[in-house]
Design a protein around this motif. Structure first.
Motif, PDB file in Angstrom:
ATOM      1  N   PHE A 195       0.728  -1.118  -0.028  1.00 48.04           N
ATOM      2  CA  PHE A 195      -0.012   0.029   0.104  1.00 48.04           C
ATOM      3  C   PHE A 195       0.825   1.304   0.013  1.00 48.04           C
ATOM      4  N   ILE A 196       1.851   1.404   1.002  1.00 51.14           N
ATOM      5  CA  ILE A 196       2.915   2.486   0.874  1.00 51.14           C
ATOM      6  C   ILE A 196       3.616   2.575  -0.223  1.00 51.14           C
ATOM      7  N   GLN A 197       4.219   1.411  -0.738  1.00 51.46           N
ATOM      8  CA  GLN A 197       4.942   1.590  -2.093  1.00 51.46           C
ATOM      9  C   GLN A 197       4.000   2.090  -3.448  1.00 51.46           C
ATOM     10  N   GLY A 198       2.732   1.405  -3.363  1.00 49.96           N
ATOM     11  CA  GLY A 198       1.704   1.711  -4.206  1.00 49.96           C
ATOM     12  C   GLY A 198       1.358   3.085  -4.308  1.00 49.96           C
ATOM     13  N   SER A 199       1.366   3.587  -2.945  1.00 50.33           N
ATOM     14  CA  SER A 199       0.889   5.178  -2.782  1.00 50.33           C
ATOM     15  C   SER A 199       1.940   6.014  -3.397  1.00 50.33           C
ATOM     16  N   MET A 200       3.251   5.652  -3.131  1.00 50.96           N
ATOM     17  CA  MET A 200       4.443   6.456  -3.543  1.00 50.96           C
ATOM     18  C   MET A 200       4.259   6.502  -5.169  1.00 50.96           C
ATOM     19  N   ILE A 201       4.229   5.412  -5.689  1.00 46.28           N
ATOM     20  CA  ILE A 201       4.308   5.407  -7.181  1.00 46.28           C
ATOM     21  C   ILE A 201       3.070   6.163  -7.735  1.00 46.28           C
ATOM     22  N   ALA A 202       1.772   5.924  -7.157  1.00 52.27           N
ATOM     23  CA  ALA A 202       0.661   6.688  -7.568  1.00 52.27           C
ATOM     24  C   ALA A 202       0.789   8.091  -7.180  1.00 52.27           C
ATOM     25  N   ASN A 203       1.509   8.503  -6.349  1.00 52.26           N
ATOM     26  CA  ASN A 203       1.595  10.131  -6.162  1.00 52.26           C
ATOM     27  C   ASN A 203       2.395  10.619  -7.339  1.00 52.26           C
ATOM     28  N   ALA A 204       3.520   9.697  -7.599  1.00 53.55           N
ATOM     29  CA  ALA A 204       4.507  10.248  -8.801  1.00 53.55           C
ATOM     30  C   ALA A 204       3.775  10.245 -10.085  1.00 53.55           C
ATOM     31  N   THR A 205       2.719   9.514 -10.260  1.00 53.31           N
ATOM     32  CA  THR A 205       2.110   9.196 -11.865  1.00 53.31           C
ATOM     33  C   THR A 205       0.732   9.817 -11.682  1.00 53.31           C
ATOM     34  N   ASP A 206      -0.100   8.929 -11.602  1.00 55.92           N
ATOM     35  CA  ASP A 206      -1.549   9.249 -11.922  1.00 55.92           C
ATOM     36  C   ASP A 206      -2.516   9.653 -10.891  1.00 55.92           C
ATOM     37  N   GLY A 207      -2.152   9.308  -9.580  1.00 55.01           N
ATOM     38  CA  GLY A 207      -2.909   9.447  -8.552  1.00 55.01           C
ATOM     39  C   GLY A 207      -3.394   8.186  -7.850  1.00 55.01           C
ATOM     40  N   MET A 208      -4.026   8.124  -6.710  1.00 54.49           N
ATOM     41  CA  MET A 208      -4.314   7.007  -5.931  1.00 54.49           C
ATOM     42  C   MET A 208      -5.577   6.379  -6.826  1.00 54.49           C
ATOM     43  N   THR A 209      -6.279   7.064  -7.032  1.00 49.77           N
ATOM     44  CA  THR A 209      -7.536   6.235  -7.438  1.00 49.77           C
ATOM     45  C   THR A 209      -7.179   5.530  -8.803  1.00 49.77           C
ATOM     46  N   PRO A 210      -6.876   6.185  -9.777  1.00 51.04           N
ATOM     47  CA  PRO A 210      -6.393   5.384 -10.892  1.00 51.04           C
ATOM     48  C   PRO A 210      -5.674   4.186 -10.780  1.00 51.04           C
ATOM     49  N   TYR A 211      -4.477   4.378  -9.565  1.00 52.12           N
ATOM     50  CA  TYR A 211      -3.336   3.414  -9.587  1.00 52.12           C
ATOM     51  C   TYR A 211      -4.106   2.134  -8.670  1.00 52.12           C
ATOM     52  N   PHE A 212      -5.007   2.321  -7.845  1.00 55.36           N
ATOM     53  CA  PHE A 212      -5.339   1.349  -6.951  1.00 55.36           C
ATOM     54  C   PHE A 212      -6.666   0.793  -7.454  1.00 55.36           C
ATOM     55  N   LEU A 213      -7.448   1.631  -8.289  1.00 52.32           N
ATOM     56  CA  LEU A 213      -8.779   1.101  -8.551  1.00 52.32           C
ATOM     57  C   LEU A 213      -8.821   0.697 -10.021  1.00 52.32           C
ATOM     58  N   GLY A 214      -7.889   1.221 -10.861  1.00 51.67           N
ATOM     59  CA  GLY A 214      -7.860   1.176 -12.248  1.00 51.67           C
ATOM     60  C   GLY A 214      -7.195  -0.118 -12.775  1.00 51.67           C
ATOM     61  N   GLY A 215      -7.373  -0.530 -14.166  1.00 52.67           N
ATOM     62  CA  GLY A 215      -6.397  -1.544 -14.485  1.00 52.67           C
ATOM     63  C   GLY A 215      -7.388  -2.858 -14.608  1.00 52.67           C
TER      64      GLY A 215
END
Lengths: 156, 503
Positions: free
Chosen positions: B448-468
């Motif tokens: 979750f922490i690793q993902g939120s760091m990637i998300a903050n540097a890219t598209d944001g939390m919602t598309p990163y965790f809820l998209g794909g």
């Protein structure tokens, strides 16, 4: 209080305790610093508190269908054993020495719950022999084989 | 076919010795009422610390396999299932023993267990590498959802109440956050020095599975084991084999049902045995004989509960999602040896993974051989009074949890969690999702922490965790498992209410 209302009261107390823990950890998660360290706990605590309050409300309304609670008979049966076990774990094991405390606790638990007569010498001798055998096995397993150094304290 | 290269490793003196100890010990533990396979494996974990990873897993795997099969001994001879997985076995097994066919029932149960077990492990061998390669495509967001999936699936399927199951999972996830956080090094929920290093998984496992059993034995008070062991007559093993061959239908139904149920995370041996028994009865031309000491009942139930053992490890070894509470304890065993199952297990530790899996295959055969000879002795062990069992398990739990880190703090944690779990279980909460939360919590948080760091540097939390597509698929499975369990709970409740009205 009737037999029917006891499980309901027990369910209210149990789910109330879980809900109280939920509220408490949610409060801590949202108030403690640094906030980054509490990001994940916040997520968990929010779901935790919602589910816990839901369960508590259901218990209050008498809608709880799962869990039988504890009867007075079960509670009075388990209480002596639980007290001995907790005294052994939280005080005697460190205070008296691991092996001494284990031997005493094992013997007391065995005597408390042994269905054999407490007035016969033979059954007491049997309990002493079982305790001694168990302690020998534990010593051989942990001290000799696994090389676990346990607190010696007052005795051993 | 990579597994063939590691077959020799099972037969080194120490590995084979451990396999024998685990198999014979597991049969005896399994035959002892009150000692579940999960609890037996949890109590054995401290003994694996001084062993290499593969050796420790061989011991735990053999104990897992044999305790499930050993439970049939007390189910048949005492009418007390050694484990929940053996409930269906009592229906016909004990009646057979009462009818003077105890030896035949035992032989059928061990032979059927071996056939089902071998099939289940073969499934494990052939499915695991394929799924493990597929799991390589997983990123932090997928691994986060997988961890959540593990908790919610077992929380909703293993518990009689979906909400209480999920709440148990949340308690486990919260317990996993106690201690210092990995990124900031900040203290979280440390209220006692014993919690400074967080909650030790092994101490928690011992506490959550062993202590409630001990207190349950206390709650029964001063009772004799009361069980009368039925004497076992002589019966030819060859005749039992012929009987198995005559009952191919029950054997196939049990094996296939058990294997499929094993693959579904959270559905244990109890369900496998009962479903297989029920299906075998439906398809049998002698359905009226079921319950009267019919061999088909024993064969179906026992082949199913052992067939589920191998497949229950598939989600564990490929996706880190344990398929059963015992598999969750095995995950704890893997983690303490520094082995993280999932995407890279077969790339980084093929020797450990394949030696362990191969040992389970050999273990099934050894279980059958020893089961046929140890059954009589194991039945005698089953008569050990509850007072002795409670005291022995208590002593083992204290020594076992202390030996993890030579820390009294672990003993306190073990006892506190155990007492808490006993009372929670009385009110419909379940230990399995709590354990899963505790084990998968750090995995979920790290991703979750690793993902939120990637998300903050890219598209944001919602598309990163809820998209794909993969995220959406995993979220859909999470929701589907919860909704399905809620539906089943409501249906069972309505069915029970109707039965009450009819009565």
């Amino acid at each position: 209080m009737s037999d029917l209302s006891m499980p309901r009261l027990q369910h209210i107390l149990a789910s109330g305790a879980v809900a109280a823990v939920g509220v408490w950890i949610t409060y801590i998660s949202y108030t403690q610093q640094p906030s980054e360290a509490f990001l994940f706990p916040r997520l968990i605590a929010t779901i935790f508190v919602v589910l816990a309050i839901w369960t508590f409300v259901k218990a209050c309304l008498g809608w709880t269908k799962v869990g039988t609670g504890i009867t007075l008979r079960q509670f009075t049966s388990l209480l002596p054993g639980l007290i001995v076990a907790l005294v052994y774990i939280f005080w005697a094991a460190k205070g008296l020495g691991f092996y001494t405390a284990t031997a005493i606790a094992f013997f007391i638990l065995l005597s408390l719950y042994d269905p054999n007569s407490h007035s016969e010498v033979r059954s007491w001798v049997k309990r002493v022999i079982i305790t001694a055998c168990f302690m020998v096995v534990m010593y051989l397993l942990f001290a000799t084989l696994l090389k676990v150094y346990t607190p010696r304290e007052i005795f051993f | 076919m990579e597994f063939i290269f590691y077959f020799g490793d099972v037969f080194t003196p120490i590995n084979f010795g451990l396999l024998l100890i685990g198999t014979i010990g597991g049969l005896i533990l399994g035959a002892t009422p009150g000692l579940s396979p999960t609890m037996a494996v949890a109590l054995l974990i401290p003994f694996t610390f001084q062993l290499e990873a593969a050796q420790g897993l061989i011991l735990l795997g053999a104990a897992y396999t044999s305790t499930v099969a050993g439970g049939a001994v007390s189910a048949i001879l005492l009418k007390i299932p050694g484990a929940p997985a053996n409930i269906a076995t009592t229906l016909d097994g004990h009646t057979m023993a009462r009818n003077g066919e105890g030896a035949k029932a035992l032989q059928l149960s061990f032979l059927a267990s071996a056939v089902g077990g071998v099939f289940g492990v073969l499934l494990l061998i052939f499915l695991t590498p394929v799924l493990a390669k597929w799991a390589l495509a997983f990123g932090p967001s997928h691994l986060f959802w997988l961890a959540i999936l593990g908790v919610t699936v077992i929380g909703s399927l293993d518990s009689k109440s979906v909400v209480k199951g999920l709440l148990s999972g949340c308690i486990g996830l919260w317990l996993a956050t106690i201690g210092f956080d990995d990124i900031m090094g900040a203290q979280r929920f440390i209220f006692h020095p014993a919690l400074g290093g967080g909650i030790n998984i092994i101490a928690a496992l011992i506490g959550l599975f062993a202590i409630p059993q001990v207190i349950t034995m206390f709650a029964k008070g001063r009772i004799a084991s009361g069980a009368e062991v039925i004497s076992v007559e002589k019966h030819s093993v060859v005749d039992a084999m012929k009987e198995i061959m005559r009952n191919k239908r029950a054997m196939s139904i049990g094996t296939i049902t058990g294997s499929i149920i094993g693959l579904i995370p959270g559905v244990g041996g109890q369900i496998a045995g009962l479903v297989a028994y029920d299906q075998s009865k439906k398809f049998s031309p002698h359905r009226d004989k079921f319950g009267t000491g019919h061999p088909e009942g024993v064969i179906a139930a026992e082949s199913a509960n052992n067939a589920m053992v191998g497949p229950s490890l598939v989600p564990l070894l490929t996706l880190s999602i344990p398929g059963s509470p015992t598999a969750a304890v095995l995950l704890g065993g893997l983690l303490i040896h520094g082995i993280f199952p999932g995407t890279d297990l077969f790339d980084n530790h093929p020797d450990v993974a394949w030696t362990f899996i191969n040992s389970m295959l050999i273990g099934q055969i050894l279980m059958c051989i020893f089961g046929l000879y140890v059954a009589g002795f194991a039945a005698k062990v089953a008569r050990v009074p509850q007072s002795i069992m409670a005291a022995v398990v208590m002593g083992l739990a204290v020594f076992g949890s202390y030996s993890v880190q030579s820390s009294m703090g672990d003993v306190y944690v073990m006892a506190s969690l155990g007492v808490m779990m006993y009372f929670l279980e009385r009110f419909g909460f379940s230990a399995a999702p709590l354990v899963l939360g505790l084990i998968l919590g750090p995995i979920a948080e790290a991703n979750f922490i690793q993902g939120s760091m990637i998300a903050n540097a890219t598209d944001g939390m919602t598309p990163y965790f809820l998209g794909g597509p993969l995220n959406i698929f995993l979220i859909a499975v999470v929701i589907a498992s919860i909704l399905y369990s809620a539906y089943m709970e409501l249906r069972n409740r309505r069915y029970t209410s109707k039965e009450e009205i009819m009565a």
